[in-house]
Design an enzyme around this catalytic site. Structure first.
Site, short mmCIF file in Angstrom:
data_model
loop_
_atom_site.label_atom_id
_atom_site.label_comp_id
_atom_site.label_asym_id
_atom_site.label_seq_id
_atom_site.Cartn_x
_atom_site.Cartn_y
_atom_site.Cartn_z
N HIS A 68 67.88 48.43 3.50
CA HIS A 68 67.64 49.82 3.11
C HIS A 68 68.58 50.30 2.01
O HIS A 68 68.26 51.23 1.28
CB HIS A 68 67.78 50.74 4.32
CG HIS A 68 66.60 50.68 5.23
ND1 HIS A 68 66.53 49.84 6.32
CD2 HIS A 68 65.42 51.35 5.21
CE1 HIS A 68 65.37 50.00 6.93
NE2 HIS A 68 64.67 50.90 6.28
N GLY A 69 69.74 49.70 1.93
CA GLY A 69 70.63 50.15 0.87
C GLY A 69 71.98 49.48 0.95
O GLY A 69 72.34 48.85 1.95
#
Lengths: 364, 473
Positions: free
Chosen positions: B325-326
């Protein structure tokens, strides 16, 4: 079903028909609005529709938005009559008569009388009537030099191109705060775009504008949740520079000048609910500020204007401190109703007399 | 070119007309046209990233047949490793390089070294996580024997770049999509009509729900949590869960709808996630294409529940999901938290099985209580997700203890939308199918009126042209 058969599918055919019908419906609604605008505004309506109606056009020679010349348009909520210069004023001769006093009130929507139903309810018109009563032997002309949405740069351009040649005796500069709105437009800096194409809806499309304008309540935020910009964090230099540039332009033309601080209908001593209601227009326009932020930013910028004006020896009329807030004089957050126009015109007249800007019926 | 823009609607109509009417009887040309349209779509964000997606496509296209045709398993493995290393290296460079450099700087500073490695000046190409994973699913599927190497480069390029799902999924498996590119593939009847119905639902979810919840609750609360009462902050946490669901599932609906109108089927990505009765169940309902990707290719790849320690394998998988996701410690923690819950649930299930106790069956109030509990676990863990950093999440959590602040700015439109979102999420699923069949049954004039009416409604309620949340991943 094979891919090559899809066109013959009843459901798929239905989709194409529904798309075509939807496009026709959207086009029909748009055409009706354009026709309505045309009937109200004439030929230019569909070419350049700006702001709250279709009475404007873009003058290529002056590079300015102006009202279409010589119109008499009933927009439902107001009747706008313009002169050949594209201003909401009676016709004015190029050459000034001997006993004539010419004053131009330079500004934006407040001067133009955005919510005034007839020209006679605007501040310039009321001031002209008051002055005419005071100087019955003179021919008084107060030119309405206000166009809704004008920034300082537009006002300077209007003065240079349209008003200066009219041999003015005085300019009253009631600028409005459209330049403050620039703070809410992404800081005025667009990110670098490396995209192949950026297609947007053409500006002349009326349906969307009309829809958005009439459904503001759906998108309105409570004041507490507004994303607020801190007025103290603003870079005020562009505001200062452009305001000063207008003053210099008028001073260089050797025309006496009176600067007006911009008033508003809501004040800190009102209840939160009352401020919220009265500030609706300001919030829609300067949406990056909270109500307290609006008070702060408007006061700060009025102070900047006053400080610069005093530096040039220009008198300043503190309308923001002289006009009571509320509904009596205001039609919305900043625009005056007919009673307000009369009140403001009287205050201006008093100021002109106090500062002897029109002593002896002539110009100082 | 975000979906809810005039530009996309114009683009979509042109592509639909070209693919359906003009090139409808020329399948090869039609696919080429869709490929060009997909690259155009992607390059409308930034033309410079066109080369990147082309490079990833070419590398995996080249390696695919090498894996398939290798006789020796070790050779297959080497080619697969090459595909994974190159693809992941590209992803790591664009997405994680600065995170590693930043973490390295912190570590060196902590150890007393005064070294400051400069950060790289790189832009994160939109959707890179999605199309990278899609590309490597191809080589992985060939290695596992689930699909065959594709002969046509343009078919493979279209699979990687197909514009409806290019920037935010669903992550399409090669074994699911490539067979649809064969010319004899049968299309569902009335796929255009159901596709349009899906698109309408997606636009409503995004504009009328996600963006409204963001403006009235989430954005202000997360921008200045100290200004609001704990109650408002709590509501904003819940609202964020619905915002992100409506946003992402709205995108998926539009993507699936657009794909379906063009004759292709994309897999579903959500299945009422807040009706989950456990965190593991949540991941079977949320972003299904991604969670199943990690399950199939990572969890099973490192041993799953058969080899090694299943809890370790689970934790590795969920940390990877977090990092997907990041780039940030908040995402690592997000994955760890979910991995812990799923591990605990697995341990309890194993314990029950060993003791001969059957799994609990939730019904009535107990079911509602379980939904609420799992929803709270998910919603609060998203503090790490929405805050943007660990510090922001902590700041928000602290603000929730400031009981002296009483500001509760309630907006009627926001409240109505929130309540409606809740109701819709818990209505029976067959009602949703009912909506699609209702749309298909009504006369064409009413269909058109509905399109126009919804378009006007969405323009009226639209607060901003906000990008989809998952674009950043």
């Amino acid at each position: 079903m094979n891919k090559s058969d899809y066109i013959s599918s009843r459901g798929n055919r239905k989709v194409w028909i529904s798309f075509i019908l939807a496009i026709l419906m959207l086009s029909g609604a748009e055409a009706a609005l354009q026709f309505r605008a045309y009937m109200k505004g004439g030929d230019e309506a569909s070419v350049e529709t700006i702001d709250d109606g279709s009475i404007y056009y873009f003058n290529e020679d002056y590079q300015l938005k102006l009202i279409q010349p010589n119109i008499d348009v009933d927009e439902g909520h107001r009747v706008v009559r313009s002169n050949s210069l594209g201003l909401r004023s009676p016709e004015i001769q190029t050459k000034k008569q001997d006993n004539e006093i010419r004053i131009a009130m330079l500004g934006a929507s407040s001067v133009m009388g955005m919510i005034n139903p007839v020209n006679e309810d605007t501040i310039p018109y009321r001031l002209q009537a008051d002055l005419q009563a005071q100087f019955p032997d003179k021919k008084i002309n107060v030119i309405n030099g206000g166009i809704a949405g004008y920034y300082f740069a537009d006002q300077q351009q209007l003065f240079e191109k349209v008003l200066k040649p009219l041999d003015l005796d005085l300019v009253i500069f009631y600028s409005g705060f459209n330049n403050v709105s620039l703070y809410c437009e992404d800081g005025g800096v667009a990110p670098e775009n490396h995209g192949l194409l950026n297609l947007t809806l053409p500006k002349w499309v009326l349906s969307i504008e009309l829809l958005v304008k009439n459904t503001a309540i759906l998108r309105e935020l409570r004041p507490e949740v507004e994303q607020s910009t801190d007025p103290k964090s603003l870079n005020e230099k562009p505001f200062r520079d452009s305001f000063e540039s207008v003053l210099k332009s008028i001073q260089n033309a050797n025309v006496p000048l009176l600067v007006v601080r911009n008033p508003r209908a809501y004040s800190r001593d009102m209840s939160e609910e009352e401020q919220y209601e009265l500030s609706a227009f300001s919030r829609s326009k300067d949406g990056c500020f909270s109500i307290e932020g609006l008070h702060d930013v408007y006061d700060r910028h009025n102070n900047i204007m006053e400080e610069i004006s005093r530096g040039y020896g220009i008198p300043v009329l503190k309308l923001d401190q002289l006009v009571p807030g509320g509904h009596q004089y205001y039609g919305d957050s900043i625009h005056f109703n007919a009673e307000g126009s009369e009140f403001v015109a009287n205050l201006m007249l008093e100021e002109l007399n106090r500062d002897h800007l029109l002593s002896d019926g002539g110009v100082k | 070119m975000i979906f809810q823009s005039f530009q996309f609607l114009s683009f979509f109509l042109v592509v639909l007309f070209g693919a359906r009417i003009v090139l409808g009887k020329f399948p090869e040309l039609r696919k080429l046209f869709l490929l060009v349209a997909s690259y155009f779509f992607y390059m409308c964000w930034d033309w410079r990233f066109g080369g990147l997606i082309l490079a990833i496509t070419f590398i995996n296209y080249y390696i695919g047949p090498k894996i398939q045709n290798a006789d020796d398993d070790s050779v297959k493995k080497r080619w697969l490793a090459l595909s994974l290393i190159i693809s992941m290296a590209i992803l790591a460079y664009f997405k994680y390089a600065n995170f590693f450099i930043d973490s390295m700087n912190d570590l060196l500073t902590m150890l007393g070294f005064s070294v400051n490695i400069p950060l790289l000046n790189v832009l994160l190409p939109i959707g890179i996580s999605f199309y990278t994973f899609q590309s490597i699913s191809y080589t992985l599927d060939i290695y596992k024997g689930r699909t065959e190497a594709v002969e046509s480069f343009s078919d493979f390029a279209l699979f990687v770049a197909f514009f409806p799902q290019l920037v935010a999924g669903p992550i399409v498996r090669a074994s699911h999509f490539l067979p649809q590119l064969k010319n004899d593939h049968k299309e569902e009847p009335d796929s255009m009509e159901t596709g349009v119905a899906l698109m309408i639902r997606g636009f409503i979810k995004k504009i009328a729900f996600a963006d409204v919840l963001a403006v009235h609750f989430v954005d202000p609360a997360f921008a200045n949590p100290e200004l609001y009462s704990p109650l408002f902050l709590l509501v904003a946490i819940y609202a964020y869960s619905y915002q992100v669901y409506m946003d992402f599932s709205g995108y998926t609906d539009i993507a699936r709808g657009v794909a379906r109108t063009l004759g292709y089927e994309l897999q579903i990505n959500f299945n009422r996630p807040y009706q989950a009765v456990s965190v593991s169940n949540f991941w079977q309902r949320w972003h299904i294409s991604m969670s199943s990707f990690f399950r199939d290719y990572l969890f099973f790849g490192i041993g799953g529940s058969r080899y090694g320690n299943v809890y370790f394998n689970l934790m590795v998988t969920f940390i990877a999901i977090g990092i997907w996701h990041g780039a940030g410690w908040n995402f690592v923690l997000y994955g760890t938290l979910h991995g812990t819950f799923v591990g605990l649930e697995r341990w309890r299930r194993n314990k029950r099985a060993a003791e001969g106790i059957s799994e609990p069956e939730y019904q009535g109030i107990r079911l509602a209580a379980q939904w609420f509990w799992i929803f709270n676990v998910v919603a609060f863990s998203r503090l790490l997700f929405r805050g943007g950093s660990l510090d922001s999440a902590i700041h928000y959590a602290k603000a929730m203890t400031h009981f002296e602040v009483t500001s509760l700015p309630v907006n009627m439109v926001g409240v109505v939308i929130f309540v409606l979102a809740l109701i819709l999420h818990y209505t029976p699923l067959h009602w949703t199918y009912g909506w699609k069949s209702f749309y298909c049954r009504i006369p064409v004039v009413i269909q058109s009126g509905l399109i126009v009416g919804i378009l006007y409604f969405l323009v009226a309620i639209s607060t901003k042209e906000a990008p989809f949340i998952y674009f950043q991943f």
